[in-house]
Structure formats: structure tokens, C-alpha cells
Design a protein around this motif. Structure first.
Motif, PDB file in Angstrom:
ATOM      1  N   VAL A  55       0.794  -1.161  -0.029  1.00 52.26           N
ATOM      2  CA  VAL A  55      -0.080   0.252  -0.187  1.00 52.26           C
ATOM      3  C   VAL A  55       0.936   1.398   0.020  1.00 52.26           C
ATOM      4  O   VAL A  55       0.725   2.199  -0.639  1.00 52.26           O
ATOM      5  CB  VAL A  55      -0.937   0.011   1.389  1.00 52.26           C
ATOM      6  N   LEU A  56       1.862   1.187   0.719  1.00 54.02           N
ATOM      7  CA  LEU A  56       2.731   2.565   1.163  1.00 54.02           C
ATOM      8  C   LEU A  56       3.511   2.510  -0.396  1.00 54.02           C
ATOM      9  O   LEU A  56       3.729   4.018  -1.088  1.00 54.02           O
ATOM     10  CB  LEU A  56       3.779   2.251   2.138  1.00 54.02           C
ATOM     11  N   GLN A  57       4.017   1.613  -0.901  1.00 47.79           N
ATOM     12  CA  GLN A  57       4.635   1.625  -2.248  1.00 47.79           C
ATOM     13  C   GLN A  57       3.700   2.292  -3.583  1.00 47.79           C
ATOM     14  O   GLN A  57       4.065   3.192  -3.968  1.00 47.79           O
ATOM     15  CB  GLN A  57       5.265   0.424  -2.824  1.00 47.79           C
ATOM     16  N   LYS A  58       2.530   1.865  -3.449  1.00 42.46           N
ATOM     17  CA  LYS A  58       1.463   2.302  -4.302  1.00 42.46           C
ATOM     18  C   LYS A  58       1.155   3.862  -4.308  1.00 42.46           C
ATOM     19  O   LYS A  58       1.057   4.664  -4.942  1.00 42.46           O
ATOM     20  CB  LYS A  58       0.327   1.553  -4.174  1.00 42.46           C
ATOM     21  N   MET A  59       1.101   4.125  -2.817  1.00 42.98           N
ATOM     22  CA  MET A  59       1.009   5.689  -2.681  1.00 42.98           C
ATOM     23  C   MET A  59       2.106   6.440  -2.864  1.00 42.98           C
ATOM     24  O   MET A  59       1.898   7.534  -3.576  1.00 42.98           O
ATOM     25  CB  MET A  59       0.648   5.938  -1.030  1.00 42.98           C
ATOM     26  N   VAL A  60       3.364   6.049  -2.823  1.00 44.18           N
ATOM     27  CA  VAL A  60       4.520   6.928  -3.358  1.00 44.18           C
ATOM     28  C   VAL A  60       4.416   6.855  -4.818  1.00 44.18           C
ATOM     29  O   VAL A  60       4.883   7.934  -5.241  1.00 44.18           O
ATOM     30  CB  VAL A  60       5.873   6.037  -2.578  1.00 44.18           C
ATOM     31  N   LYS A  61       4.146   5.954  -5.280  1.00 45.71           N
ATOM     32  CA  LYS A  61       4.205   6.041  -6.735  1.00 45.71           C
ATOM     33  C   LYS A  61       3.157   6.780  -7.376  1.00 45.71           C
ATOM     34  O   LYS A  61       3.591   7.687  -8.136  1.00 45.71           O
ATOM     35  CB  LYS A  61       3.970   4.419  -7.477  1.00 45.71           C
ATOM     36  N   GLN A  62       1.892   6.804  -6.832  1.00 44.71           N
ATOM     37  CA  GLN A  62       0.842   7.913  -7.226  1.00 44.71           C
ATOM     38  C   GLN A  62       1.403   9.245  -6.947  1.00 44.71           C
ATOM     39  O   GLN A  62       1.318  10.475  -7.885  1.00 44.71           O
ATOM     40  CB  GLN A  62      -0.402   7.634  -6.213  1.00 44.71           C
ATOM     41  N   ARG A  63       2.038   9.511  -5.799  1.00 51.24           N
ATOM     42  CA  ARG A  63       2.493  10.841  -5.641  1.00 51.24           C
ATOM     43  C   ARG A  63       3.524  11.341  -6.568  1.00 51.24           C
ATOM     44  O   ARG A  63       3.627  12.334  -7.072  1.00 51.24           O
ATOM     45  CB  ARG A  63       2.674  11.116  -4.037  1.00 51.24           C
ATOM     46  N   ARG A  64       4.519  10.412  -6.823  1.00 50.54           N
ATOM     47  CA  ARG A  64       5.548  10.751  -7.873  1.00 50.54           C
ATOM     48  C   ARG A  64       5.071  11.197  -9.167  1.00 50.54           C
ATOM     49  O   ARG A  64       5.531  11.907  -9.949  1.00 50.54           O
ATOM     50  CB  ARG A  64       6.757   9.619  -7.774  1.00 50.54           C
ATOM     51  N   GLU A  65       3.874  10.386  -9.805  1.00 54.28           N
ATOM     52  CA  GLU A  65       3.201  10.721 -10.820  1.00 54.28           C
ATOM     53  C   GLU A  65       2.525  12.228 -10.898  1.00 54.28           C
ATOM     54  O   GLU A  65       2.866  12.747 -11.643  1.00 54.28           O
ATOM     55  CB  GLU A  65       2.205   9.559 -11.155  1.00 54.28           C
ATOM     56  N   SER A  66       2.045  12.373  -9.799  1.00 57.32           N
ATOM     57  CA  SER A  66       1.575  13.569  -9.486  1.00 57.32           C
ATOM     58  C   SER A  66       2.333  14.862  -9.512  1.00 57.32           C
ATOM     59  O   SER A  66       2.314  15.727  -9.982  1.00 57.32           O
ATOM     60  CB  SER A  66       0.652  13.571  -8.056  1.00 57.32           C
ATOM     61  N   ILE A  67       3.519  14.485  -8.838  1.00 60.56           N
ATOM     62  CA  ILE A  67       4.751  15.418  -8.958  1.00 60.56           C
ATOM     63  C   ILE A  67       5.123  15.908 -10.337  1.00 60.56           C
ATOM     64  O   ILE A  67       5.199  17.106 -10.833  1.00 60.56           O
ATOM     65  CB  ILE A  67       5.876  15.086  -7.875  1.00 60.56           C
ATOM     66  N   ALA A  68       5.430  14.884 -11.006  1.00 60.80           N
ATOM     67  CA  ALA A  68       5.746  14.970 -12.252  1.00 60.80           C
ATOM     68  C   ALA A  68       4.688  15.994 -13.239  1.00 60.80           C
ATOM     69  O   ALA A  68       5.055  16.714 -13.782  1.00 60.80           O
ATOM     70  CB  ALA A  68       5.965  13.671 -12.856  1.00 60.80           C
ATOM     71  N   MET A  69       3.505  15.449 -13.103  1.00 59.61           N
ATOM     72  CA  MET A  69       2.364  16.378 -13.653  1.00 59.61           C
ATOM     73  C   MET A  69       2.468  17.781 -13.272  1.00 59.61           C
ATOM     74  O   MET A  69       2.116  18.719 -13.977  1.00 59.61           O
ATOM     75  CB  MET A  69       0.963  15.784 -13.538  1.00 59.61           C
ATOM     76  N   TYR A  70       2.472  17.896 -11.854  1.00 59.76           N
ATOM     77  CA  TYR A  70       2.136  19.279 -11.252  1.00 59.76           C
ATOM     78  C   TYR A  70       3.560  19.925 -11.865  1.00 59.76           C
ATOM     79  O   TYR A  70       3.370  21.343 -12.312  1.00 59.76           O
ATOM     80  CB  TYR A  70       2.425  19.374 -10.006  1.00 59.76           C
ATOM     81  N   GLU A  71       4.715  19.427 -11.989  1.00 57.20           N
ATOM     82  CA  GLU A  71       5.910  20.323 -12.548  1.00 57.20           C
ATOM     83  C   GLU A  71       5.766  20.656 -14.005  1.00 57.20           C
ATOM     84  O   GLU A  71       5.942  21.758 -14.291  1.00 57.20           O
ATOM     85  CB  GLU A  71       7.083  19.435 -12.237  1.00 57.20           C
ATOM     86  N   GLN A  72       5.284  19.572 -14.725  1.00 57.30           N
ATOM     87  CA  GLN A  72       5.021  20.016 -16.128  1.00 57.30           C
ATOM     88  C   GLN A  72       4.036  21.073 -16.302  1.00 57.30           C
ATOM     89  O   GLN A  72       4.081  21.780 -17.364  1.00 57.30           O
ATOM     90  CB  GLN A  72       4.526  18.815 -16.902  1.00 57.30           C
ATOM     91  N   GLY A  73       3.078  21.169 -15.509  1.00 62.29           N
ATOM     92  CA  GLY A  73       1.965  22.110 -15.372  1.00 62.29           C
ATOM     93  C   GLY A  73       2.230  23.427 -14.674  1.00 62.29           C
ATOM     94  O   GLY A  73       1.437  24.466 -14.771  1.00 62.29           O
ATOM     95  N   GLY A  74       3.597  23.608 -14.312  1.00 69.27           N
ATOM     96  CA  GLY A  74       3.847  24.809 -13.740  1.00 69.27           C
ATOM     97  C   GLY A  74       3.321  24.991 -12.440  1.00 69.27           C
ATOM     98  O   GLY A  74       2.901  26.163 -12.096  1.00 69.27           O
ATOM     99  N   ARG A  75       3.119  24.033 -11.581  1.00 72.37           N
ATOM    100  CA  ARG A  75       2.424  24.071 -10.261  1.00 72.37           C
ATOM    101  C   ARG A  75       3.658  23.743  -9.326  1.00 72.37           C
ATOM    102  O   ARG A  75       3.222  22.536  -8.528  1.00 72.37           O
ATOM    103  CB  ARG A  75       1.103  23.467  -9.985  1.00 72.37           C
ATOM    104  N   PRO A  76       4.671  24.627  -8.950  1.00 69.80           N
ATOM    105  CA  PRO A  76       5.597  23.890  -8.037  1.00 69.80           C
ATOM    106  C   PRO A  76       4.911  23.956  -6.413  1.00 69.80           C
ATOM    107  O   PRO A  76       5.344  22.882  -6.018  1.00 69.80           O
ATOM    108  CB  PRO A  76       6.626  25.014  -8.032  1.00 69.80           C
TER     109      PRO A  76
END
Length: 151
Positions: A55-76
């Protein structure tokens, strides 16, 4: 057990007034509880910590994907919030294997199974997951297994 560590950390965060950590730990507990409910229909898990780590690994993976999308979208600011959650979640994960240790484990399994090519990737990955799932990032391991079997 990891569940006990999570409960203790939540109590400590409450006492310290750390709202961000408390909120993230609450999310962890909710995700673990959801996984427990999902598992009620099947056989009881052999290793409770393995379920929590999954469960923890899945949560980390989801957040890392979100981080990449936020950085691409200019939302630091949103990326920073997700990164803070990743830091809290990773406190409860067991120490991950280094790349060298992962390569050694792959070579060991490859030799045991007599794996010689890409057709054996599924068998090698299954054995790797069975032995090292809680201490290994399987997405990174997949690339290492491909490289080991290709070359």
C-alpha cells in the motif's frame, strides 16, 4: 509491525501539532484500511507487513506521478506538497535495496532459473517479487531485469 509504527507516528504528530504529517498519516491509515477490506473476500495475508508495504509503495508511486504532472503544468507549490507527503510515507517503508544489490539479486535468480533470454522475464520478475517485494522498487527492477536478460 509497520502498523504499530504508523499509529505511534500519528500520536506523535498530534502531540507535536504537525498538521501536514498527521494528515498524510491519516491518508496512509485509510489506504491500509481499504486494502484490509479488499482482502476480506480472499485468503488472509501471510505477512501483514507485506500488505502495508504494498500500500505504501503504491501511494509513493501515485504521488511521484502527481509531482511530475504538477511540475509539467507549472504548479511547483502543489508538487512541493506532494513531495512532503512522499517524505512522510517513505518513513514507514523498509530500507530499499541499492542498484548493486538489485543487480546481484537478479543475477542470482537468473542463474537459479537458468534464464537466458527475454522469454524468461516473467519468471525472473515473479521470483524477484516473491523474494524482495518489500525492499525493491519493482518498476526500476523491471528495467534492470530487461538489461540483464538482453545482454
Amino acid at each position: 509491525m509497520i502498523r504499530d509504527d504508523i499509529k505511534a507516528a500519528q500520536i506523535a504528530a498530534m502531540k507535536a501539532g504537525d498538521k501536514e504529517a498527521r494528515a498524510t498519516i491519516g491518508l496512509i491509515q485509510a489506504a491500509v484500511k481499504n486494502r484490509d477490506i479488499e482482502l476480506r473476500t480472499g485468503a488472509a495475508p501471510a505477512d501483514d507487513d507485506a500488505v502495508v508495504v504494498e500500500v505504501l509503495q503504491k501511494m509513493v508511486k501515485q504521488r511521484r506521478e502527481s509531482i511530475a504532472m504538477y511540475e509539467q503544468g507549472g504548479r511547483p507549490e502543489l508538487a512541493a506538497a506532494e513531495q512532503a507527503e512522499v517524505a512522510v510515507i517513505e518513513r514507514f517503508l523498509p530500507q530499499q535495496m541499492s542498484e548493486e544489490e538489485t543487480r546481484a539479486a537478479i543475477e542470482s535468480i537468473k542463474a537459479e532459473l537458468g534464464a537466458g533470454g527475454m522469454k524468461d522475464m516473467g519468471r525472473v520478475m515473479a521470483e524477484l517479487k516473491a523474494r524482495h517485494a518489500s525492499t525493491l522498487d519493482m518498476s526500476k527492477a523491471s528495467a534492470l531485469v530487461k538489461a540483464a536478460l538482453a545482454g
